[in-house]
Design a protein around this motif. Structure first.
Motif, PDB file in Angstrom:
ATOM      1  N   ASP A  11      34.202  33.396  45.146  1.00 46.49           N
ATOM      2  CA  ASP A  11      35.031  33.391  43.934  1.00 46.49           C
ATOM      3  C   ASP A  11      36.539  33.408  44.378  1.00 46.49           C
ATOM      4  OD1 ASP A  11      36.768  33.985  41.877  1.00 46.49           O
ATOM      5  OD2 ASP A  11      35.398  35.371  41.064  1.00 46.49           O
TER       6      ASP A  11
ATOM      7  N   THR B  73      38.536  36.587  44.389  1.00 48.12           N
ATOM      8  CA  THR B  73      38.122  37.946  45.121  1.00 48.12           C
ATOM      9  C   THR B  73      39.424  38.504  45.981  1.00 48.12           C
ATOM     10  OG1 THR B  73      35.859  37.442  44.892  1.00 48.12           O
ATOM     11  CG2 THR B  73      36.618  38.989  46.775  1.00 48.12           C
TER      12      THR B  73
ATOM     13  N   ASN C 204      38.703  33.160  51.242  1.00 47.43           N
ATOM     14  CA  ASN C 204      37.457  33.072  50.277  1.00 47.43           C
ATOM     15  C   ASN C 204      36.333  32.062  50.820  1.00 47.43           C
ATOM     16  OD1 ASN C 204      37.777  30.339  49.045  1.00 47.43           O
ATOM     17  ND2 ASN C 204      39.694  31.300  48.489  1.00 47.43           N
TER      18      ASN C 204
END
Length: 543
Positions: A282, A285, A258
């Motif tokens: 995020d 994700t 991420n």
């Protein structure tokens, strides 16, 4: 490598053969670069090298659909050429790669392709194919795309909705490129993500390719690359649910890492993770994208291997926009996804084979020659130890560069033996491959996996003439009463408009409304009305 070793007979004995749809205990016999037999108690000639695969899995060799080797990009040249890059691929269990040819703006696509082929043919250690980028548009590009398809074994082209003033096409150009891909039966790869415009970019690509635009339709299957966000993944999922022909590819890095890496205190660590599209902030994700790979919303996992050194990344130390975009990953792709996908409970071994090998072979139209272990297929085989483990480190990597995004990650599931076209090229950390021993694989157009559904849909939606005998009966004479033949009636009451249901009232077309101005607004309102004799008897109350 000697010709005798290239034509060796190999028997892989005692393992479990894993394809994308089944797992079975079977032996695999290889001769002359081809899988000859798969089963138990095989009758084979003497002199074969026996590989004991007891307790191991026998997988189709991995297919990496996106690698950038020996490529100049943003004033830097990638740290791997076709020799070191394909050698690293073999060490990780990948036996075929599809590289990129990215012509400069106004450069001939054919010349860029020939330049790449001349380098790759003499260096590649494994089989390879090429995507060609459509980085500008005009009649010459259109003609060269067709020539590449018909004469040079190219069946995929990549268009960009990012890299403005560099690779990006305008909407009208993109639409024409998609239409041309459909006409020549090529695969349209679309890089549809650009910073915060991820969702809109993906939607726009789908609209151009498989929805209406200026009353015309490209009707081209879309292959979205570098799907990196949850919103973009949702766009692909929605399009599939609507029956559209769309496939999605994500990368190892986007499915595992991420964007918090960009906040690291060490600038070089943060810069090492710079790519386009960027890793998402995020933290949920990667888990979401891995789930989409597991449930077939996303079809393919590529490495998008484009390695640069720390010194090359440092060209942007004072201006981050000058940091060359790209991440390494060709060597660790399969082990990292086994760890995060299979060990992590997102997919089983069959789905692992699908996203790392079989689906790519189907989409790019060389299945089941590759991507499956059956008699007659190319002997691209990996003996995989699901219980084995390794700790990833830049110090022990084969791929180029001085960066490894997965430094210190302990992976359970490692390749022990890699066989490419029947040649034993990697075994227990030792290479026996030769530079230039890989072959270019010309790919056929109109893959059924993409186009079969499109062809059938167009057949079913085509407007067909009705064949019938001409009418020969009587025709009523036209009566001329002196009045106008056409126009509104002289009556005060307007004629009722025709509905699309052939005379049957369509309640959805009623002009009745409970809001806005009404026809009786000019009549004074009464507070109530006494009904003297309503149906059913007299009423003494207020109705």
């Amino acid at each position: 490598m000697s010709s005798s070793s290239a034509m060796a007979r190999i028997l892989i004995k005692g393992g479990k053969v894993v394809n994308d749809d089944c797992t079975q205990e079977a032996d695999v016999y290889i001769e002359n670069g081809i899988i000859q037999q798969v089963g138990k108690e095989l009758m084979i000639p003497g002199g074969a090298k026996v590989i004991d695969a007891s307790g191991k899995l026998v997988l189709p060799g991995g297919i990496d659909t996106s690698v950038h080797l020996e490529e100049s990009f943003m004033n830097a040249t990638t740290a791997d050429d076709f020799y070191s890059g394909t050698k690293a691929a073999l060490a990780g269990g990948t036996t075929m790669v599809i590289g990129h040819v990215l012509p400069e703006r106004n450069e001939s696509l054919l010349e860029a392709y020939e330049k790449c082929r001349s380098s790759a043919d003499s260096k590649s250690c494994c089989d390879y194919a090429l995507h060609v980028g459509v980085t500008w548009w005009g009649p010459k590009v259109r003609a060269e795309m067709e020539k590449l398809v018909r004469e040079h074994g190219v069946n995929s082209f990549q268009m960009f909705m990012a890299y403005k003033d560099m690779f990006m096409l305008r909407d009208s150009e993109l639409f024409q490129a998609l239409q041309h891909c459909k006409d020549i039966g090529a695969i349209a790869r679309v890089h549809a993500e650009n910073g915060e415009l991820v969702t809109e970019g993906a939607k726009e690509a789908l609209d151009l390719g498989i929805s209406e635009m200026s009353c015309d339709c490209a009707h081209c299957p879309i292959y979205l690359v570098n799907v990196s966000s949850m919103s973009a993944g949702d766009v692909v999922a929605t399009a599939k649910m609507q029956g559209k022909v769309v496939h999605g590819e994500t990368t190892t890095a986007h499915a595992v890492l991420n964007g918090m890496q960009y906040y690291h205190q060490d600038w070089s660590h943060a810069a090492a993770h710079v790519t386009v599209p960027p890793l998402r902030l995020d933290p949920s994700t990667p888990n979401y994208l891995m789930s989409l790979l597991g449930n077939d919303t996303l079809n393919v996992l590529g490495s998008d291997h484009r390695p640069f050194t720390i010194k090359q990344k440092a060209m942007g130390k004072d201006d981050f926009t000058k940091i060359p975009h790209g991440l390494p990953g060709i060597q660790d792709r399969m082990s990292v996804i086994w760890e995060k996908g299979v060990i992590g409970g997102k997919m089983d071994e069959n789905r692992f084979v699908a996203v790392t090998s079989s689906n790519a072979a189907k989409i790019y139209n060389f299945y089941p020659r590759k991507g499956r272990i059956i008699p007659g297929a190319d002997a691209d085989v990996v003996v995989w130890d699901p219980e084995g483990s390794k700790t990833i480190s830049v110090d022990s990597q084969v791929q180029g560069g001085d960066i490894n995004l997965y430094e210190g990650l302990r992976c359970h599931g490692v390749p022990l033996v890699t066989i490419s076209r029947g040649r034993l090229v990697y075994e227990n950390g030792m290479f026996t491959c030769a530079e230039g021993s890989g072959k270019f694989c010309p790919l056929r157009t109109f893959p059924d996996y993409l186009y079969k559904k499109m062809v059938q849909r167009e057949k079913s939606q085509a407007v067909k003439a009705v064949e019938r005998e001409p009418y020969t009966g009587d025709v009523v004479a036209v009566v001329n009463s002196g009045k106008r033949d056409f126009g509104a009636s002289d009556l005060d009451t307007p004629t009722r408009p025709c509905t699309r249901h052939g005379g049957v009232r369509d309640l959805h077309e009623s002009s009745f409304s409970l809001s806005g101005a009404q026809i009786d607004d000019n009549i004074p309102k009464r507070s109530s009305a006494r009904i003297l004799a309503p149906p059913g008897g007299r009423s003494s109350g207020i109705w």
